[in-house]
Design a protein around this motif. Structure first.
Motif, mmCIF file in Angstrom:
data_model
loop_
_atom_site.group_PDB
_atom_site.id
_atom_site.type_symbol
_atom_site.label_atom_id
_atom_site.label_comp_id
_atom_site.label_asym_id
_atom_site.label_seq_id
_atom_site.Cartn_x
_atom_site.Cartn_y
_atom_site.Cartn_z
ATOM 1 N N GLN A 187 0.409 4.920 1.661
ATOM 2 C CA GLN A 187 -0.447 5.502 2.682
ATOM 3 C C GLN A 187 -0.089 6.958 2.963
ATOM 4 O OE1 GLN A 187 -0.024 2.773 6.028
ATOM 5 N NE2 GLN A 187 -1.556 1.379 5.164
ATOM 6 N N GLY A 213 -8.087 10.360 -5.853
ATOM 7 C CA GLY A 213 -9.182 11.281 -5.540
ATOM 8 C C GLY A 213 -8.760 12.716 -5.343
ATOM 9 N N GLN A 266 -4.038 5.101 -10.081
ATOM 10 C CA GLN A 266 -5.383 5.402 -10.570
ATOM 11 C C GLN A 266 -5.900 6.704 -9.965
ATOM 12 O OE1 GLN A 266 -8.157 2.122 -10.332
ATOM 13 N NE2 GLN A 266 -6.528 0.596 -10.572
ATOM 14 N N LYS A 285 -5.403 8.315 4.104
ATOM 15 C CA LYS A 285 -5.739 7.642 2.842
ATOM 16 C C LYS A 285 -4.786 6.476 2.630
ATOM 17 C CE LYS A 285 -7.160 9.925 -0.756
ATOM 18 N NZ LYS A 285 -8.477 9.271 -1.021
ATOM 19 N N SER A 286 -5.328 5.379 2.078
ATOM 20 C CA SER A 286 -4.505 4.199 1.765
ATOM 21 C C SER A 286 -4.857 3.708 0.362
ATOM 22 C CB SER A 286 -4.762 3.086 2.785
ATOM 23 O OG SER A 286 -3.939 1.955 2.501
ATOM 24 N N ILE A 287 -3.846 3.631 -0.494
ATOM 25 C CA ILE A 287 -4.022 3.165 -1.868
ATOM 26 C C ILE A 287 -3.429 1.762 -1.971
ATOM 27 C CG2 ILE A 287 -3.453 3.603 -4.288
ATOM 28 C CD1 ILE A 287 -3.172 6.567 -3.540
ATOM 29 N N LEU A 313 -8.896 7.632 -9.727
ATOM 30 C CA LEU A 313 -10.065 7.387 -8.890
ATOM 31 C C LEU A 313 -9.664 7.091 -7.445
ATOM 32 C CD1 LEU A 313 -13.133 6.959 -8.682
ATOM 33 C CD2 LEU A 313 -12.765 4.563 -9.298
ATOM 34 N N LEU A 314 -8.582 6.344 -7.261
ATOM 35 C CA LEU A 314 -8.148 5.993 -5.905
ATOM 36 C C LEU A 314 -7.454 7.163 -5.206
ATOM 37 C CD1 LEU A 314 -6.790 2.360 -6.488
ATOM 38 C CD2 LEU A 314 -9.011 3.068 -5.560
ATOM 39 N N ALA A 340 0.843 -1.207 0.000
ATOM 40 C CA ALA A 340 0.000 0.000 0.000
ATOM 41 C C ALA A 340 0.871 1.248 0.000
ATOM 42 C CB ALA A 340 -0.927 0.010 1.225
#
Length: 332
Positions: free
Chosen positions: A68, A99, A94, A81-83, A96-97, A66
């Motif tokens: 983070q 944001g 991405q 936030k964590s991707i 979308l992730l 991840a």
């Protein structure tokens, strides 16, 4: 003694500055390939095929799971936030992730915890129209210039221009698309190609050395309003998804309209005079023998009449008769 103390204090400071400069130079570029990400690198939304193995713990080499983001960029504070990273050797950033939550992210492994940090940014591009060198500080907008004036496009990309590079190569490119007043679009003006411009610095101009060169306004042959925008042409993910710049507009008029000198006046059509309704008196060719007397306003005076004879009174008549008789008697 004082100079010795200054010298002893100055050497560590100078050494620290050198280390910072060297470190900044090392993190400014990716490597060895453009998709190989190292600690403190900047990655961009829409990027694909990134290799995050360089962010692993160098001792355990456990995969990253991840990216983070923490409050105040401090891993000891709350997670904001964590991707997820399904495969740290083939990662896609991405939009979308993310944001729109750009900034510092920390690579994370469940076994090793936080291992390194990277920046996630948006690939922004901005465009402007300015006068050619050495007048780059003058924007074309609002200026009255001659058709022989040369212009240049100014391209700004703070993050891509600074960070999207590997081995001295800057692979990101943009096209400048010019829209004519009639709607036609082109990337070539005046024989110069404005396509495939490498974003090799945070700011550059199309007339910089090694660039296409200055453009004369006379190259824009169609009068009217032109617009221009910068679009990503490489990498493919930027071209497909990243936004183009905001369009800039500029007007190109006829030579008289944009010439700084005094324009040649347009001849005014001669109109036929409309006949006057009041007849014009003829001009006398022979001077009059008698000078005209200036008419003096006359006051209407009643005509003089002879007063009627007033009849004599009676006494006057008697006296006249008596006198006549006396004179007659004397003559006898």
């Amino acid at each position: 003694m004082a100079s010795d103390r200054i010298l002893r204090r100055g050497l560590p400071i100078l050494l620290a500055l050198c280390i910072l400069i060297l470190g900044a130079g090392q993190v400014a570029a990716r490597g060895p390939a453009i998709n190989d990400i190292q600690p403190y690198d900047t990655v961009f939304v829409y990027e694909e095929g990134l290799n995050l193995a360089g962010l692993r713990n160098t001792t355990t080499n456990n995969p990253i799971t991840a990216l983070q983001k923490y409050q105040d960029n401090n891993p000891k504070k709350s997670l904001t936030k964590s991707i997820p990273v399904p495969d740290d050797t083939d990662f896609e950033v991405q939009d979308l992730l993310v944001g729109g939550d750009y900034g510092t992210y920390h690579a994370f492994s469940p076994i090793d915890g936080v291992t390194a940090q990277v920046m996630i940014q948006e690939p922004e591009i901005n465009l402007d129209v300015v006068l050619a060198s050495p007048h780059h500080n003058e924007r074309l907008e609002g200026l009255s210039v001659s058709p022989n004036t040369e212009i240049a496009f100014k391209i700004t990309s703070p993050d891509v221009g600074a960070s999207y590079t590997a081995g001295g190569v800057y692979p990101a490119t943009v096209d400048i698309v010019v829209t004519h007043p009639g709607g036609a679009e082109t990337t070539a003006i005046g024989g110069l190609s404005l396509a495939g411009l490498n974003v090799s610095s945070t700011r550059f101009y199309t007339d910089d050395p090694g660039r296409p060169g200055p453009i004369a306004l006379s190259s824009f042959r169609e009068p009217g309003i032109y617009s221009a925008r910068a679009e990503w042409s490489n990498p493919a993910a930027f071209k497909a998804y990243a936004s183009a710049s905001e369009p800039v507009t500029f007007a190109v008029g006829n030579r008289v309209d944009i010439e700084t000198g005094t324009p040649t006046p347009t001849p005014t059509p001669t109109s036929t005079p409309t006949p006057s309704l009041t007849p014009t008196p003829p001009v006398a060719t022979t001077p009059p023998t008698t000078l005209p007397t200036t008419a003096t306003p006359t006051t209407e005076v009643p005509a003089t009449t002879t007063p009627a004879e007033t009849p004599l009174p009676v006494w006057a008549g008697v006296a006249a008769i008596s006198l006549a008789l006396i004179l007659a008697g004397r003559r006898r």
